[in-house]
Design a protein around this motif. Structure first.
Motif, PDB file in Angstrom:
ATOM      1  N   UNK A  48       0.761  -1.244   0.000  1.00 16.86           N
ATOM      2  CA  UNK A  48       0.000   0.000   0.000  1.00 16.86           C
ATOM      3  C   UNK A  48       0.794   1.298   0.000  1.00 16.86           C
ATOM      4  N   UNK A  49       2.106   1.241  -0.188  1.00 16.35           N
ATOM      5  CA  UNK A  49       2.891   2.480  -0.125  1.00 16.35           C
ATOM      6  C   UNK A  49       2.701   3.363  -1.364  1.00 16.35           C
ATOM      7  N   UNK A  50       2.254   2.737  -2.454  1.00 18.07           N
ATOM      8  CA  UNK A  50       2.036   3.527  -3.677  1.00 18.07           C
ATOM      9  C   UNK A  50       2.903   3.085  -4.843  1.00 18.07           C
ATOM     10  N   UNK A  51       3.312   1.824  -4.861  1.00 15.79           N
ATOM     11  CA  UNK A  51       4.168   1.320  -5.949  1.00 15.79           C
ATOM     12  C   UNK A  51       3.463   1.405  -7.299  1.00 15.79           C
ATOM     13  N   UNK A  52       2.266   0.845  -7.342  1.00 15.54           N
ATOM     14  CA  UNK A  52       1.551   0.771  -8.611  1.00 15.54           C
ATOM     15  C   UNK A  52       1.225   2.173  -9.136  1.00 15.54           C
ATOM     16  N   UNK A  53       0.777   3.036  -8.236  1.00 15.96           N
ATOM     17  CA  UNK A  53       0.457   4.417  -8.635  1.00 15.96           C
ATOM     18  C   UNK A  53       1.718   5.125  -9.152  1.00 15.96           C
ATOM     19  N   UNK A  54       2.836   4.903  -8.471  1.00  7.65           N
ATOM     20  CA  UNK A  54       4.093   5.542  -8.889  1.00  7.65           C
ATOM     21  C   UNK A  54       4.508   5.044 -10.273  1.00  7.65           C
ATOM     22  N   UNK A  55       4.319   3.753 -10.517  1.00  6.35           N
ATOM     23  CA  UNK A  55       4.656   3.196 -11.837  1.00  6.35           C
ATOM     24  C   UNK A  55       3.812   3.871 -12.921  1.00  6.35           C
ATOM     25  N   UNK A  56       2.527   4.040 -12.638  1.00  8.26           N
ATOM     26  CA  UNK A  56       1.650   4.704 -13.608  1.00  8.26           C
ATOM     27  C   UNK A  56       2.127   6.143 -13.850  1.00  8.26           C
ATOM     28  N   UNK A  57       2.511   6.822 -12.773  1.00  9.06           N
ATOM     29  CA  UNK A  57       2.991   8.211 -12.911  1.00  9.06           C
ATOM     30  C   UNK A  57       4.285   8.263 -13.726  1.00  9.06           C
ATOM     31  N   UNK A  58       5.168   7.305 -13.470  1.00  7.89           N
ATOM     32  CA  UNK A  58       6.448   7.310 -14.192  1.00  7.89           C
ATOM     33  C   UNK A  58       6.227   6.928 -15.659  1.00  7.89           C
ATOM     34  N   UNK A  59       5.300   6.008 -15.904  1.00  5.19           N
ATOM     35  CA  UNK A  59       4.975   5.652 -17.296  1.00  5.19           C
ATOM     36  C   UNK A  59       4.469   6.896 -18.034  1.00  5.19           C
ATOM     37  N   UNK A  60       3.624   7.663 -17.352  1.00  2.94           N
ATOM     38  CA  UNK A  60       3.063   8.900 -17.927  1.00  2.94           C
ATOM     39  C   UNK A  60       4.191   9.894 -18.239  1.00  2.94           C
ATOM     40  N   UNK A  61       5.090  10.051 -17.294  1.00  5.44           N
ATOM     41  CA  UNK A  61       6.194  10.999 -17.458  1.00  5.44           C
ATOM     42  C   UNK A  61       7.120  10.558 -18.595  1.00  5.44           C
ATOM     43  N   UNK A  62       7.425   9.268 -18.647  1.00  6.76           N
ATOM     44  CA  UNK A  62       8.328   8.769 -19.689  1.00  6.76           C
ATOM     45  C   UNK A  62       7.706   8.931 -21.065  1.00  6.76           C
ATOM     46  N   UNK A  67      14.130   0.513  -7.373  1.00  2.00           N
ATOM     47  CA  UNK A  67      13.561   1.649  -6.633  1.00  2.00           C
ATOM     48  C   UNK A  67      12.759   1.159  -5.429  1.00  2.00           C
ATOM     49  N   UNK A  68      13.126   1.684  -4.279  1.00  7.23           N
ATOM     50  CA  UNK A  68      12.354   1.407  -3.067  1.00  7.23           C
ATOM     51  C   UNK A  68      11.309   2.515  -2.912  1.00  7.23           C
ATOM     52  N   UNK A  69      10.059   2.105  -2.757  1.00  7.75           N
ATOM     53  CA  UNK A  69       8.987   3.088  -2.578  1.00  7.75           C
ATOM     54  C   UNK A  69       8.631   3.155  -1.090  1.00  7.75           C
ATOM     55  N   UNK A  70       8.669   4.372  -0.550  1.00 10.45           N
ATOM     56  CA  UNK A  70       8.341   4.579   0.864  1.00 10.45           C
ATOM     57  C   UNK A  70       7.226   5.599   0.990  1.00 10.45           C
ATOM     58  N   UNK A 109      15.232   6.009  -4.139  1.00 12.43           N
ATOM     59  CA  UNK A 109      13.996   5.996  -3.346  1.00 12.43           C
ATOM     60  C   UNK A 109      12.961   6.924  -3.971  1.00 12.43           C
ATOM     61  N   UNK A 110      11.707   6.490  -3.909  1.00  7.84           N
ATOM     62  CA  UNK A 110      10.595   7.400  -4.199  1.00  7.84           C
ATOM     63  C   UNK A 110       9.792   7.540  -2.908  1.00  7.84           C
ATOM     64  N   UNK A 111       9.502   8.766  -2.512  1.00 12.29           N
ATOM     65  CA  UNK A 111       8.674   9.006  -1.329  1.00 12.29           C
ATOM     66  C   UNK A 111       7.278   9.392  -1.818  1.00 12.29           C
ATOM     67  N   UNK A 125      21.338   7.181  -0.362  1.00  9.69           N
ATOM     68  CA  UNK A 125      20.845   6.872  -1.718  1.00  9.69           C
ATOM     69  C   UNK A 125      19.960   8.025  -2.161  1.00  9.69           C
ATOM     70  N   UNK A 126      19.976   8.334  -3.445  1.00  9.71           N
ATOM     71  CA  UNK A 126      19.186   9.493  -3.890  1.00  9.71           C
ATOM     72  C   UNK A 126      17.672   9.274  -3.827  1.00  9.71           C
ATOM     73  N   UNK A 127      16.983  10.330  -3.458  1.00  6.45           N
ATOM     74  CA  UNK A 127      15.523  10.316  -3.555  1.00  6.45           C
ATOM     75  C   UNK A 127      15.211  10.935  -4.908  1.00  6.45           C
ATOM     76  N   UNK A 128      14.644  10.140  -5.811  1.00  7.85           N
ATOM     77  CA  UNK A 128      14.500  10.712  -7.150  1.00  7.85           C
ATOM     78  C   UNK A 128      13.178  11.428  -7.357  1.00  7.85           C
ATOM     79  N   UNK A 129      12.115  10.888  -6.791  1.00  8.03           N
ATOM     80  CA  UNK A 129      10.826  11.564  -6.970  1.00  8.03           C
ATOM     81  C   UNK A 129      10.055  11.592  -5.661  1.00  8.03           C
ATOM     82  N   UNK A 130       9.119  12.540  -5.620  1.00  9.33           N
ATOM     83  CA  UNK A 130       8.220  12.634  -4.479  1.00  9.33           C
ATOM     84  C   UNK A 130       6.791  12.657  -5.033  1.00  9.33           C
TER      85      UNK A 130
END
Ligand SMILES: Nc1nc2c(ncn2[C@@H]2O[C@H](COP(=O)(O)OP(=O)(O)OP(=O)(O)O)[C@@H](O)[C@H]2O)c(=O)[nH]1
Ligand SMILES: [Mg+2]
Length: 333
Positions: free
Chosen positions: A149-163, A256-259, A283-285, A306-311
């Motif tokens: 439930x941290x938001x992995x799937x949602x983050x993937x969708x957001x990154x797909x959109x951005x890419x 990528x670790x999602x937190x 990391x993505x927060x 480690x770098x935090x790449x996106x929020x």
């Protein structure tokens, strides 16, 4: 202490303006202090009057201010250990320092802390995902993991959109074959985003889903493979072995670790667990739009370097922003 993440979205938009303002202000301030210094030097240099102009900072001068900062950092959800470490370093840097008597010690303490936090973030460095993909071989494979439930799937969708918006082709690997509705959830995103998806069977082998998506990317010259995985904790021994297998098979360019920002100090335990089981590169927060204090960023940055790449700052596809350490430090303190 300001709440680092509250009004995150508003602040992001006003950030550029304030940066411009501060850029213009700084040279004048520097010039002024330089003039003052050279005037003082002309009027006696390092003479006997130094004792009236300068003083050496002693522990007693800063103890109360350090305690105040300790409370603020802890209230912002920075872990106890990291808070102690940061403040010990700060003390070391300040005690024994010669400063002008007129110097505002409170401001000096804060500025020194800000400087050292900024230095820590510079040491870690930033990670430019798009640049990295550009200069890497295709397909570029990214695996996402984290607890439930941290938001992995949602983050993937957001990154797909951005890419996609940046001109890269994308395929999503729905390698969460564990949670009943995971495949459907990701399919809906893929459909909306108009990106291909490789699905797995419920209860099937997630590593083979990742493998199939990479094969498809090779065949169709797709630039990036985004691998979604099931949420897991250390108690899920089978799921941990499964994640290791996904990583072994997919050999991702980036792990990528999602937190979730809302989990506060638990995020530290999660990061330790994933670091020891599969390791992570960045990391993505997520959920920084919620009314959280954001200390988790400082904690994991100090603990793991480690770098935090996106929020993540909302549920919509465009609610993913690059992490800006400078902005963060200025809003935390
Ligand atoms: N407000 C807010 N909500 C978010 C953000 N990212 C994700 N969410 C929400 O968090 C919930 C969980 O997101 P998912 O993407 O399904 O999380 P997950 O890690 O894939 O979950 P599992 O697959 O069950 O482990 C959803 O309701 C998302 O809309 C964010 O940045 N801000
Ligand atoms: Mg998911």
């Amino acid at each position: 202490m300001k709440r680092a993440f509250s009004n995150f979205v508003d602040k992001i938009s006003s950030r550029e303006e304030s940066k411009e303002e501060s850029k213009e202000e700084k040279p004048a301030q520097v010039e002024l202090s330089q003039q003052k210094e050279s005037r003082q030097e002309q009027g006696g240099g390092k003479g006997i009057f130094d004792v009236f102009r300068y003083k050496t900072i002693k522990e007693d001068d800063i103890n109360d201010l350090i305690d105040e900062l300790r409370m603020e950092l802890l209230e912002s959800d920075v872990s106890y250990e990291v808070t102690q470490r940061i403040l010990d370093e700060l003390k070391k840097e300040l005690i024994g320092k010669k400063v002008r008597r007129s110097e505002d010690i409170k401001e000096l303490v804060r500025d020194t802390l800000k400087k050292s936090l900024n230095e820590q973030f510079s040491k870690i460095g930033t990670f430019d995902l798009l640049e990295n993909i550009k200069k890497s071989q295709r397909p570029y494979v990214i695996a996402f993991f984290g607890i439930n439930g941290v938001g992995k799937t949602t983050t993937i969708a957001k990154i797909a959109y951005m890419l996609k918006n940046s001109g890269f082709s994308v395929v999503i690997a729905a390698a969460d074959t564990f949670r009943a509705a995971a495949q459907e959830q990701l399919s809906i995103h893929a459909q909306k985003l108009e990106v291909p998806i490789v699905r797995g069977k419920y209860g099937g082998d997630p590593a083979s889903v990742a493998y199939d998506a990479i094969s498809l990317a090779k065949k169709k010259m797709i630039d990036v493979v985004l691998i979604d995985t099931a949420g897991r904790m250390h108690t899920d021994a089978n799921l941990v072995d499964e994640l290791r297998k996904i990583i072994r098979v997919a050999k991702p360019n980036l792990k990528i670790l999602v937190l979730d920002a809302l989990t506060g100090n638990d995020a530290l335990e999660q990061a330790r667990y994933f670091e020891s089981s599969v390791g992570f590169d960045a990391i993505v927060i997520t959920k920084a739009d919620a009314d959280v204090k954001g200390g988790v960023i400082l904690t994991v940055s100090y603990e793991f370097s480690k770098p935090i790449i996106f929020v993540g700052v909302g549920q919509e596809y465009d609610k993913l922003v690059k992490f800006d350490p400078n902005w963060y430090v200025n809003n935390l303190l």
